[in-house]
Design an enzyme around this catalytic site. Structure first.
Site, PDB file in Angstrom:
ATOM      1  N   ASP A  86     -11.781  -3.595  -7.636  1.00 32.07           N
ATOM      2  CA  ASP A  86     -10.351  -3.291  -7.544  1.00 32.07           C
ATOM      3  C   ASP A  86      -9.642  -4.174  -8.568  1.00 32.07           C
ATOM      4  OD1 ASP A  86      -7.974  -2.147  -6.793  1.00 32.07           O
ATOM      5  OD2 ASP A  86      -8.091  -2.708  -4.677  1.00 32.07           O
ATOM      6  N   ASP A 121      -2.643   0.145 -10.465  1.00 31.51           N
ATOM      7  CA  ASP A 121      -1.657   1.128 -10.002  1.00 31.51           C
ATOM      8  C   ASP A 121      -0.506   0.414  -9.297  1.00 31.51           C
ATOM      9  OD1 ASP A 121      -4.077   0.728  -8.244  1.00 31.51           O
ATOM     10  OD2 ASP A 121      -2.775   1.661  -6.754  1.00 31.51           O
ATOM     11  N   GLY A 187      -1.748   2.809  -1.108  1.00 31.48           N
ATOM     12  CA  GLY A 187      -0.474   2.553  -0.434  1.00 31.48           C
ATOM     13  C   GLY A 187      -0.487   2.856   1.055  1.00 31.48           C
TER      14      GLY A 187
HETATM   15  N1  GUN Z   1      -6.147  -1.734  -1.828  1.00 28.62           N
HETATM   16  C1  GUN Z   1      -5.459  -1.317  -0.761  1.00 28.62           C
HETATM   17  N2  GUN Z   1      -4.490  -0.441  -1.137  1.00 28.62           N
HETATM   18  C2  GUN Z   1      -4.572  -0.309  -2.472  1.00 28.62           C
HETATM   19  C3  GUN Z   1      -3.839   0.463  -3.441  1.00 28.62           C
HETATM   20  O1  GUN Z   1      -2.905   1.194  -3.142  1.00 28.62           O
HETATM   21  N3  GUN Z   1      -4.245   0.321  -4.745  1.00 28.62           N
HETATM   22  C4  GUN Z   1      -5.284  -0.483  -5.111  1.00 28.62           C
HETATM   23  N4  GUN Z   1      -5.631  -0.547  -6.394  1.00 28.62           N
HETATM   24  N5  GUN Z   1      -5.978  -1.211  -4.221  1.00 28.62           N
HETATM   25  C5  GUN Z   1      -5.619  -1.136  -2.920  1.00 28.62           C
END
Ligand code: GUN
Length: 632
Positions: A86, A121, A187
């Site tokens: 992430d 994002d 989100g």
């Molecule tokens: N981890 C939990 N929610 C989100 C999200 O909306 N975007 C990203 N990139 N990681 C997350």
């Protein structure tokens, strides 16, 4: 994505990454590279095939960054399977800001060899205004486009849009057709944390159906076993879970239907890896580290146990029933289930023509099951008023339409005869067709078998039978009505004109083959679901009486020459197709001149057809130059 099994929107499918294939649905446990409680190696043993970690944390921590840059993320994590990273979006949401921009963080993820790299994002909160959420959708889209095309990592492009259906649909459409090859729904953590499953239902549906069926759909933060089956039912393929460790730190244990505090438990379940190692009291009195690790193991076991059950349910095509029963385990889940039912019509186009398993009818909620939508609509369209009779459910039993009823009553009148089936009124000709015969109903005990009791149905019994000639033929009407349901109203009479011969099974008395007068098979009626399988003759007829491209996929001539020998049709060779194809329905394969070369069963709906890139689109069972593949 390559589809292996499906059940409505849910699927068992495969996609490949730089470090192997991922089979969906599955969960990626979150591993914090700073605090490893369960090592990625152990994770594998517990059921994880892939993991997710955070590239932002790695980049900010010098020791981790150096190792990752020098030896790669797989070496850093000591894991040789697929690793997703992430981006720091979530940190930006929690802490307000991050130190790196989108291009920097994506470059870093590529550099350290991540298999699935996530863009930075913009996280939209459920409480954001429409215009705030709209800007976030636009900025997120700009960020996916600023990334250059490079070989290597798949790029995860998050679908945002807060709680606004129009924005979710728009974001899904934009990201679905962008260079992102992996599509997380983002989100949603605040909604998951507050058990707002009803809003999540809408978010998942709006995202899923507007995104891209050819790409995996991930629910960011959705790894609690309670809501996983419902998410998969609506088309989620992938989850990540930090909950296994977060809950463990608070001495909370995950279960398929909820969460329990260690302090309020009496014993561990049989399936738990803790069972037999500790009693509840012993675990309460052990060191915090050992307690956290043990509970984390239990939590992962709960998660992967639930995933195995979900997978088995997709295979059996009974995921809906599983969700239906799970919905009763918590009022918030039940409310979410009711929301799914409200959107049943939209889900119906993804439902297969028939399912492997019987349809369970419980109560009036079952009336809204999308599997019933097709038969409901058909039954309503044939409910034209005028001369009509209805047989009450009490005098009718599935599969037992005899006892003189047919020869004495049905064939001697032109009334439209309907059976009262659950809360529906269905043409009696569909009595053997899925799901009318394949139902297991809570009201089953109320039916009585009028053949064995020598009774006749009440109303039709009032027709004067004396000396009246047969004016129609139940068998012929039956195959025509099934064809009308399976294809389109009016087709049956043209596919099966008066001169067809109907051959029945000697053992069961059921219709088996429908033949031309010169003994060519037009179609076979399947014993298990009451639908028709077309032979080449039937396929040619269906083509002649329908406008292009109805009921067909058109392939290039090179593919057509293979398909004409009985080989399956691959997605990539399909040029034009009928948007209304029903999954698992008979589908004609035509060449560039619209000549039939084969007929088979479509693996997906017409809606999905253009989005898959790899795998089989039509499983051919008969072809003009091939051996017939018998299918049942
Ligand atoms: N981890 C939990 N929610 C989100 C999200 O909306 N975007 C990203 N990139 N990681 C997350």
């Amino acid at each position: 994505m390559e589809l292996i099994h499906r059940d409505g929107l849910s699927r068992i499918a495969r996609f490949s990454t730089g470090h192997g294939i991922i089979e969906t649905p599955t969960v990626m446990p979150v591993v914090n590279p700073n605090i490893v409680v369960i090592s990625p190696r152990e994770m594998k043993r517990l059921g994880a095939s892939s993991i997710i970690t955070n590239s932002y944390i790695i980049r900010r921590t010098e020791r981790l960054r150096e190792t990752a840059e020098k030896y790669g993320i797989h070496s850093l994590m000591d894991f040789d399977g697929p690793i997703m990273t992430d981006s720091g979006t979530f940190q930006s949401y929690v802490y307000g800001n991050v130190e790196y921009n989108n291009l920097e963080i994506v470059d870093f993820q590529r550099k350290i060899g991540s298999d699935i790299a996530t863009i930075l994002d913009i996280f939209s909160r459920p409480s954001d205004s429409h215009s705030e959420a709209e800007s976030a959708v636009e900025e997120t889209y700009r960020r996916i486009n600023e990334i250059d095309d490079k070989e290597g990592a798949m790029i995860a492009g998050t679908i945002q849009g807060s709680v606004y259906p129009d924005l979710r649909a728009r974001s899904a459409g934009l990201m679905g057709s962008s260079k992102a090859s992996y599509l997380p729904i983002g989100g949603v953590v605040p909604l998951l944390e507050s058990y707002n499953y009803t809003k999540l239902v809408d978010i998942i549906i709006d995202s899923k159906i507007n995104a891209n069926f050819g790409k995996p759909i991930h629910l960011f933060g959705g790894g609690h076993p309670m809501f996983m089956a419902m998410s998969v039912l609506l088309g989620v393929d992938m989850f990540d879970s930090a909950s296994y460790i977060k809950y463990a730190r608070d001495s909370r244990l995950l279960f398929p239907d909820g969460t329990r505090d260690l302090g309020s438990m009496s014993a561990f379940p049989y399936w738990s890896p803790i069972n037999g190692k500790f009693t509840v009291t012993e675990l309460l009195n052990t060191s915090p580290e050992e307690r956290t690790k043990s509970i984390a193991e239990h939590n992962l076991a709960a998660i992967f146990m639930e995933i195995s059950e979900i997978r088995e349910r997709i295979f059996e095509q009974t995921l809906w029933q599983y969700v239906e029963s799970k919905a009763r385990s918590h009022p918030f889940l039940f409310n979410a289930y009711r929301r799914i039912l409200e959107r049943s019509r939209e889900l119906a186009k993804f439902e297969e023509l028939y399912k492997k398993s019987p349809f369970f009818y419980f109560d009036s909620y079952s009336d809204s099951h999308p599997v019933l939508e097709r038969i409901k609509r058909f039954s309503e369209s044939t409910n034209l008023g005028g001369r009509e009779m209805e047989i009450a459910g009490e005098t009718w039993k599935p599969g037992r339409m005899d006892g003189g009823f047919i020869s004495n009553v049905y064939n001697r009148t032109d009334h439209r005869i309907r059976i009262r089936w659950e809360n529906l009124s269905v043409p009696v000709e569909l009595n053997e067709t899925f799901p009318v015969e394949q139902v297991i109903s809570a009201s089953r005990g109320q039916y009585s078998d009028f053949r064995s009791e020598g009774r006749k149905p009440d109303q039709p019994g009032s027709v004067d039978e004396g000396g009246v000639e047969a004016i129609r033929n139940f068998d012929l009407q039956k195959i025509r009505t099934v064809a009308d349901l399976q294809f389109i109203a009016g087709i049956g009479e043209r596919l099966f004109p008066d001169d067809v011969r109907i051959i029945k099974s000697r053992n069961t008395g059921r219709i088996r083959n429908i033949m031309t007068p010169d003994d060519r098979i037009i179609a076979t009626m399947r014993a298990h679901d009451g639908f028709l399988t077309l032979n080449v003759e039937g396929a040619m007829r269906l083509k002649e009486i329908s406008a292009f491209p109805m009921f067909r996929v058109q392939v290039d001539n090179e593919s057509a020459s293979f398909n004409s020998k009985g080989f399956n049709v691959f997605f990539k060779f399909i040029k034009v197709w009928d948007q209304d194809i029903v999954p698992l329905n008979e589908t004609l394969v035509v060449d560039e001149n619209d000549d039939v070369v084969a007929v088979g069963r479509s693996t997906v709906s017409g809606y999905e057809m253009g989005q898959y890139r790899s795998g089989v689109a039509v499983k051919v069972h008969h072809s003009i130059a091939g051996e017939d593949k018998l299918d049942s």
